[in-house]
Design an enzyme around this catalytic site. Structure first.
Site, PDB file in Angstrom:
ATOM      1  N   ARG A  93      -5.772  10.836   3.689  1.00 50.97           N
ATOM      2  CA  ARG A  93      -4.047  11.569   3.807  1.00 50.97           C
ATOM      3  C   ARG A  93      -3.281  11.004   2.917  1.00 50.97           C
ATOM      4  O   ARG A  93      -2.705  12.943   2.148  1.00 50.97           O
ATOM      5  CB  ARG A  93      -3.877  11.372   4.971  1.00 50.97           C
ATOM      6  CG  ARG A  93      -4.666  11.969   6.132  1.00 50.97           C
ATOM      7  CD  ARG A  93      -3.793  11.748   7.424  1.00 50.97           C
ATOM      8  NE  ARG A  93      -2.912  13.022   7.478  1.00 50.97           N
ATOM      9  CZ  ARG A  93      -1.966  13.053   6.766  1.00 50.97           C
ATOM     10  NH1 ARG A  93      -1.109  12.197   6.448  1.00 50.97           N
ATOM     11  NH2 ARG A  93      -0.660  14.062   7.178  1.00 50.97           N
ATOM     12  N   LYS A 125       0.918  -1.472  -0.385  1.00 50.71           N
ATOM     13  CA  LYS A 125       0.068   0.315  -0.270  1.00 50.71           C
ATOM     14  C   LYS A 125       0.808   1.100  -0.262  1.00 50.71           C
ATOM     15  O   LYS A 125       0.666   1.962  -1.064  1.00 50.71           O
ATOM     16  CB  LYS A 125      -0.551   0.308   1.272  1.00 50.71           C
ATOM     17  CG  LYS A 125      -1.417   1.481   1.511  1.00 50.71           C
ATOM     18  CD  LYS A 125      -2.497   1.158   2.583  1.00 50.71           C
ATOM     19  CE  LYS A 125      -1.770   2.126   3.882  1.00 50.71           C
ATOM     20  NZ  LYS A 125      -1.685   3.112   4.208  1.00 50.71           N
ATOM     21  N   ASN A 126       1.809   1.027   0.770  1.00 46.53           N
ATOM     22  CA  ASN A 126       2.429   2.335   1.727  1.00 46.53           C
ATOM     23  C   ASN A 126       3.915   3.219   0.206  1.00 46.53           C
ATOM     24  O   ASN A 126       4.308   3.750  -0.012  1.00 46.53           O
ATOM     25  CB  ASN A 126       3.239   2.396   2.558  1.00 46.53           C
ATOM     26  CG  ASN A 126       2.276   3.031   3.886  1.00 46.53           C
ATOM     27  OD1 ASN A 126       1.054   2.778   3.162  1.00 46.53           O
ATOM     28  ND2 ASN A 126       2.744   2.484   4.808  1.00 46.53           N
ATOM     29  N   PRO A 133       0.798  16.863  10.761  1.00 41.36           N
ATOM     30  CA  PRO A 133       1.154  18.664   9.748  1.00 41.36           C
ATOM     31  C   PRO A 133       1.580  17.748   8.665  1.00 41.36           C
ATOM     32  O   PRO A 133       2.553  16.663   8.532  1.00 41.36           O
ATOM     33  CB  PRO A 133       2.314  18.521  10.850  1.00 41.36           C
ATOM     34  CG  PRO A 133       2.643  17.889  11.570  1.00 41.36           C
ATOM     35  CD  PRO A 133       1.441  16.502  12.059  1.00 41.36           C
ATOM     36  N   ILE A 134       2.319  19.096   7.246  1.00 40.78           N
ATOM     37  CA  ILE A 134       2.231  18.781   6.693  1.00 40.78           C
ATOM     38  C   ILE A 134       3.254  19.870   6.495  1.00 40.78           C
ATOM     39  O   ILE A 134       3.635  19.731   5.308  1.00 40.78           O
ATOM     40  CB  ILE A 134       1.542  18.719   5.112  1.00 40.78           C
ATOM     41  CG1 ILE A 134       0.577  19.826   5.026  1.00 40.78           C
ATOM     42  CG2 ILE A 134       0.733  17.140   4.666  1.00 40.78           C
ATOM     43  CD1 ILE A 134       0.198  20.255   3.746  1.00 40.78           C
ATOM     44  N   ASP A 135       3.728  20.840   7.192  1.00 38.27           N
ATOM     45  CA  ASP A 135       5.147  21.402   7.467  1.00 38.27           C
ATOM     46  C   ASP A 135       6.537  21.308   6.252  1.00 38.27           C
ATOM     47  O   ASP A 135       6.721  22.061   6.209  1.00 38.27           O
ATOM     48  CB  ASP A 135       5.448  22.185   8.670  1.00 38.27           C
ATOM     49  CG  ASP A 135       5.789  21.189   9.858  1.00 38.27           C
ATOM     50  OD1 ASP A 135       5.432  20.206   9.706  1.00 38.27           O
ATOM     51  OD2 ASP A 135       6.759  21.371  10.239  1.00 38.27           O
ATOM     52  N   LEU A 136       7.060  20.139   6.202  1.00 34.45           N
ATOM     53  CA  LEU A 136       7.988  19.483   6.098  1.00 34.45           C
ATOM     54  C   LEU A 136       8.114  19.568   4.670  1.00 34.45           C
ATOM     55  O   LEU A 136       8.960  19.751   3.254  1.00 34.45           O
ATOM     56  CB  LEU A 136       8.198  18.033   6.784  1.00 34.45           C
ATOM     57  CG  LEU A 136       8.804  18.248   7.958  1.00 34.45           C
ATOM     58  CD1 LEU A 136       8.516  16.557   8.100  1.00 34.45           C
ATOM     59  CD2 LEU A 136      10.154  19.076   8.479  1.00 34.45           C
TER      60      LEU A 136
END
Ligand code: EPZ
Length: 439
Positions: free
Chosen positions: A94, A24-25, A124-127
């Site tokens: 996501r 999956k990943n 979070p998605i800051d990176l």
């Protein structure tokens, strides 16, 4: 979707062999990468799971021609000119955030919602944004509207409402030297998806080392890209044209680990016909717990001939450390093992939710911050329990195998996002398991 529950009669040692579904990943970033370049892409051994279905739905909306028959998926993105992903589409999955890098790579623009948090953490998605900005992307983050803020406070923790939209412009993107503050899998993948189409060299330092990223790079290199990894640095010579490819997914290492842990819990023996490697941290731990492993010609046979011993102390970590995705299934095994064990979860702040369900089955687990103390019990008791998330649901199935009597696990729609058919697989391994429509 008709909701099903999984019923398992415990106390039967697993004994059987299995071929593990595709990863999956690995397939999720590879599907995003199928947006790039020219020519159709055929993916074999693609897992038939909820996350793939939701991803293909998004790709169709972007204009891709998508064809799927069983475990074969064909994507032709040559006519795809969409660049917007709707909130309700993205809310279902996501990892739709990976289309940010892929759309910037393909058509230099993207509009999509910031993925909200989920059951296991804020996510979070800051990176991701920092890396793409270092590549020259201009990304505006729409503040959460009052309505979103209201929704956030009342949102079911499982499906937090989406926050504001992201609007990205990649007109002036260029190769760059990126250094990730943390080896984020998704941020590494988004950097690759954007940089592979940018002329010039990009270096991603402190990159994640998960094997799924190497499969993404292998997929892109088979299409003509020039990507190589040197430990935790990834070198991309961007701008090469990407052609068609037929690519076969490798076995899912987390599904593999789940079934090895199921064998440990049930004191059984399983043979994996297509062992995916890349599980050294788990294999070392299973041997420490009293299991024995034989590996030959890509097949792995694992036996736990007696009640597992305590694993003492385990800390989840980025690859090659112990995978956070196997933390809940491991906890399920330790709940019935000899002795006291400690697990420290360092990646996701809300990934101990399965403990409460295991306690309903008689487990003795104390949570202190990011640590769980598990005191093994001789037997657990078959109970009605609810899957708190994808891997937690699989963990409850592992616990049920070593419980007295019959367990009923509800919320299996979470598990179907990542496991093709856990009832089929456990039956193949000798478990007494069936499904019922949830009343
Ligand atoms: C991937 O998620 C996997 N999902 C997860 O598997 C897996 O648990 C995770 O990697 C870690 O191995 C897919 O590949 C689709 P991360 P991802 O970015 O990319 C923080 C499953 O069960 N972080 O490596 O989201 C984050 O909060 C799923 O199959 C930031 O702070 O993981 C977390 O603490 C669950 N800012 C840590 O990094 C960011 O911008 C690891 O996250 C990104 C991440």
């Amino acid at each position: 979707m008709n909701l099903k529950s999984l019923k398992i009669k415990g106390g039967i040692p697993l004994k059987g062999e299995i071929c593990i579904q595709g990863s999956k990943n690995a397939v999720l970033p590879i599907l995003a990468a199928s947006l790039l370049g020219d020519g159709p892409v055929v993916i074999e051994n693609c897992p038939v799971i909820g996350d793939v279905k939701d991803t293909l739905r998004i790709m169709k909306k972007l204009g891709c021609a998508v064809w799927q028959e069983g475990n074969v998926v064909r994507v032709d993105a040559s006519a795809a000119d969409g660049f917007m992903i709707e909130k309700e589409e993205a809310a279902r999955i996501r990892s739709s955030v990976l289309f940010l890098g892929a759309l910037l790579g393909k058509i230099k623009k993207a509009v999509l919602p910031q993925p909200g948090g989920c059951a296991i953490g804020a996510r979070p998605i800051d990176l991701h944004l920092e890396s793409l900005r270092q590549l020259g992307a201009v990304i505006e983050e729409e503040e959460d509207g009052w309505e979103e803020k209201q929704n956030q406070s009342q949102a079911d923790p499982q499906r937090k409402a989406q926050s504001g939209m992201l609007t990205a412009d990649g007109t002036h993107m260029h190769g760059a030297r990126i250094r990730l503050r943390f080896p984020s899998v998704g941020a590494t993948e988004n950097s690759i998806l954007a940089a592979v189409m940018l002329p010039g060299e990009t270096i991603v330092e402190h990159a994640a080392q998960e094997p799924e990223i190497d499969q993404l790079c292998e997929f892109l290199n088979q299409r003509g890209a020039k990507i190589k990894r040197e430990k935790n640095a990834i070198f991309i010579r961007g701008g090469a044209p990407l052609g068609p490819v037929r690519y076969r997914m490798k076995a899912d290492r987390i599904v593999t680990g789940t079934y090895l842990l199921a064998a440990a819990a049930s004191r059984g023996t399983v043979m994996i016909r297509n062992f995916s490697q890349e599980l050294d941290a788990l294999l070392l731990l299973l041997e420490k717990m009293g299991g024995s492993i034989e590996e030959q010609d890509g097949r792995l046979t694992f036996t736990m001939p007696h009640r597992a011993r305590s694993s003492a102390f385990v800390e989840t970590a980025p690859y090659p450390g112990f995978p956070t995705d196997l933390q809940s299934p491991l906890m399920a095994v330790l709940a019935g093992a000899e002795g006291v064990s400690m697990i420290k979860e360092t990646l996701f702040e809300n990934r101990f939710r399965t403990a409460g369900q295991l306690v309903r089955m008689g487990a003795q687990i104390e949570i202190r911050g990011s640590c769980a103390k598990i005191t093994g019990c001789e037997t657990l008791v078959g109970s009605v329990v609810e899957a708190p998330d994808l891997r937690g649901g699989a963990a409850l199935a592992v616990a049920a195998l070593q419980s007295e009597g019959i367990s009923t696990i509800t919320g299996m729609e979470y598990v179907e996002r990542g496991y093709e058919d856990i009832a089929r697989d456990l039956r193949m391994l000798g478990a007494d398991v069936w499904e019922e429509e949830q009343k």
